[in-house]
Design a protein around this motif. Structure first.
Motif, short mmCIF file in Angstrom:
data_model
loop_
_atom_site.label_atom_id
_atom_site.label_comp_id
_atom_site.label_asym_id
_atom_site.label_seq_id
_atom_site.Cartn_x
_atom_site.Cartn_y
_atom_site.Cartn_z
N ASP A 46 33.34 42.40 29.03
CA ASP A 46 33.39 40.96 28.75
C ASP A 46 34.15 40.27 29.88
OD1 ASP A 46 34.00 38.38 27.85
OD2 ASP A 46 34.07 39.01 25.75
N THR A 47 33.43 39.60 30.77
CA THR A 47 34.07 38.98 31.93
C THR A 47 34.95 37.80 31.54
OG1 THR A 47 32.09 37.63 32.30
CG2 THR A 47 32.26 39.71 33.52
N ALA A 48 34.57 37.08 30.48
CA ALA A 48 35.39 35.94 30.04
C ALA A 48 36.76 36.42 29.57
CB ALA A 48 34.68 35.18 28.93
N ALA A 49 36.78 37.55 28.87
CA ALA A 49 38.06 38.10 28.41
C ALA A 49 38.91 38.53 29.60
CB ALA A 49 37.81 39.29 27.48
N PHE A 50 38.26 39.12 30.59
CA PHE A 50 39.03 39.55 31.76
C PHE A 50 39.55 38.35 32.54
CE2 PHE A 50 39.50 41.11 36.16
CZ PHE A 50 40.43 42.11 35.92
N GLU A 51 38.76 37.30 32.62
CA GLU A 51 39.22 36.09 33.30
C GLU A 51 40.45 35.51 32.61
OE1 GLU A 51 35.87 33.53 33.41
OE2 GLU A 51 34.84 34.65 35.01
N ALA A 52 40.50 35.63 31.29
CA ALA A 52 41.68 35.16 30.55
C ALA A 52 42.91 36.00 30.90
CB ALA A 52 41.41 35.21 29.05
N LEU A 53 42.71 37.31 31.06
CA LEU A 53 43.82 38.18 31.47
C LEU A 53 44.29 37.83 32.89
CD1 LEU A 53 42.55 41.63 30.14
CD2 LEU A 53 44.53 40.35 29.29
N VAL A 54 43.32 37.56 33.76
CA VAL A 54 43.67 37.18 35.13
C VAL A 54 44.49 35.90 35.14
CG1 VAL A 54 42.74 36.39 37.35
CG2 VAL A 54 41.70 38.35 36.18
N ALA A 55 44.04 34.90 34.37
CA ALA A 55 44.76 33.62 34.32
C ALA A 55 46.18 33.81 33.82
CB ALA A 55 44.00 32.64 33.43
N ARG A 56 46.36 34.74 32.90
CA ARG A 56 47.68 34.98 32.32
C ARG A 56 48.63 35.66 33.30
NH1 ARG A 56 47.79 37.54 26.40
NH2 ARG A 56 46.81 35.51 26.08
N HIS A 57 48.11 36.57 34.11
CA HIS A 57 48.98 37.38 34.97
C HIS A 57 48.92 37.03 36.45
CE1 HIS A 57 50.17 40.24 31.81
NE2 HIS A 57 48.94 40.11 31.35
N ALA A 58 47.95 36.21 36.86
CA ALA A 58 47.77 35.92 38.29
C ALA A 58 49.00 35.31 38.96
CB ALA A 58 46.56 35.02 38.49
N PRO A 59 49.70 34.34 38.34
CA PRO A 59 50.84 33.75 39.04
C PRO A 59 51.89 34.78 39.45
CG PRO A 59 50.22 32.38 37.17
CD PRO A 59 49.43 33.65 37.05
N PHE A 60 52.24 35.68 38.53
CA PHE A 60 53.26 36.65 38.89
C PHE A 60 52.73 37.71 39.85
CE2 PHE A 60 55.59 40.65 38.23
CZ PHE A 60 56.81 40.24 38.76
N VAL A 61 51.48 38.13 39.67
CA VAL A 61 50.90 39.12 40.58
C VAL A 61 50.95 38.59 42.02
CG1 VAL A 61 48.71 40.17 41.30
CG2 VAL A 61 49.45 40.31 38.92
N HIS A 62 50.53 37.33 42.19
CA HIS A 62 50.54 36.75 43.54
C HIS A 62 51.97 36.60 44.05
CE1 HIS A 62 50.40 33.51 46.57
NE2 HIS A 62 49.26 34.08 46.91
N ASN A 63 52.88 36.12 43.20
CA ASN A 63 54.26 35.93 43.62
C ASN A 63 54.92 37.26 43.98
OD1 ASN A 63 56.72 34.18 43.85
ND2 ASN A 63 57.44 35.56 42.25
#
Length: 218
Positions: free
Chosen positions: A16-33
């Protein structure tokens, strides 16, 4: 792991790509930082963040749901940083564990609410000036409020190494902020002394002159 995240992981693991996109949105700021604070280069940080999520997407079907998703994801990020900055792993391995296992947990150099814009900028500059090893540890401990054990798990390090590294990083930051505050205090005192000198000069210039006094105060 909260139920909402468990559901997203379960759905994403089934494609489910939509579910994965939600996980990305949740964790992306810290992953990038985390990647940026560790590597110090925005382009490298962006590449690492994208590669980390790509690997997470591919690895989700084998992810153990009894594990913490964030710890698993951050370990992917750390391993990618190791690959781009070999000295990072060497620096972590070189940390001598302090003989005192339970080191005094130094408080952050300043409380978040007490940060002025100028002090915040100086603090970030001080963090950027730390060795990559310490930048990574500080980002995980204070950027994401991770426990020592979660950091150790994410970085595949002994708990004592993590505690010692964070303790030493905080000491360096405290030293940098104390030096900054001492310099700022000296500048303020010098400014006050200069102001007093101008005032005395105005008084010695001749008879009482309200205009001269107002100029001295300005």
């Amino acid at each position: 792991m909260i139920d909402d995240e468990r559901t997203l992981i379960s759905r994403a693991a089934r494609g489910d790509t939509a579910a994965f996109e939600a996980l990305v949105a949740r964790h992306a700021p810290f992953v990038h930082n985390l990647a940026l604070r560790t590597l110090g280069d925005p382009r490298d940080a962006e590449d690492v963040a994208q590669e980390a999520f790509l690997r997470a997407w591919r690895g989700l079907p084998a992810f153990r749901t009894d594990a913490r998703f964030s710890t698993w994801l951050y370990r992917i990020v750390v391993n990618l940083c190791y690959s781009r900055l070999p000295a990072l792993r060497a620096g972590l391995d070189a940390i001598d564990i302090d003989a005192r296992v339970d080191l005094p947990d130094l408080q952050p150099p300043v409380e978040a609410g007490a940060l002025t814009d100028e002090l915040r900028a100086h603090l970030y500059a001080a963090i950027d000036g730390l060795p990559p090893t310490y930048r990574l540890l500080i980002a995980m401990r204070h950027g994401q409020d991770m426990s020592y054990q979660d950091i150790a798990d994410s970085m595949d390090l002994p708990l004592g190494t993590v505690k010692t590294g964070i303790h030493r990083a905080r000491r360096q930051l405290q030293g940098a902020l104390e030096a900054y505050e001492a310099a700022a205090r000296g500048a303020r005192e010098a400014g006050c002394a200069a102001g007093r000198s101008v005032g005395v000069g105005a008084l010695r210039a001749g008879p009482f002159d309200p205009g001269a006094m107002e100029s001295a105060r300005a």
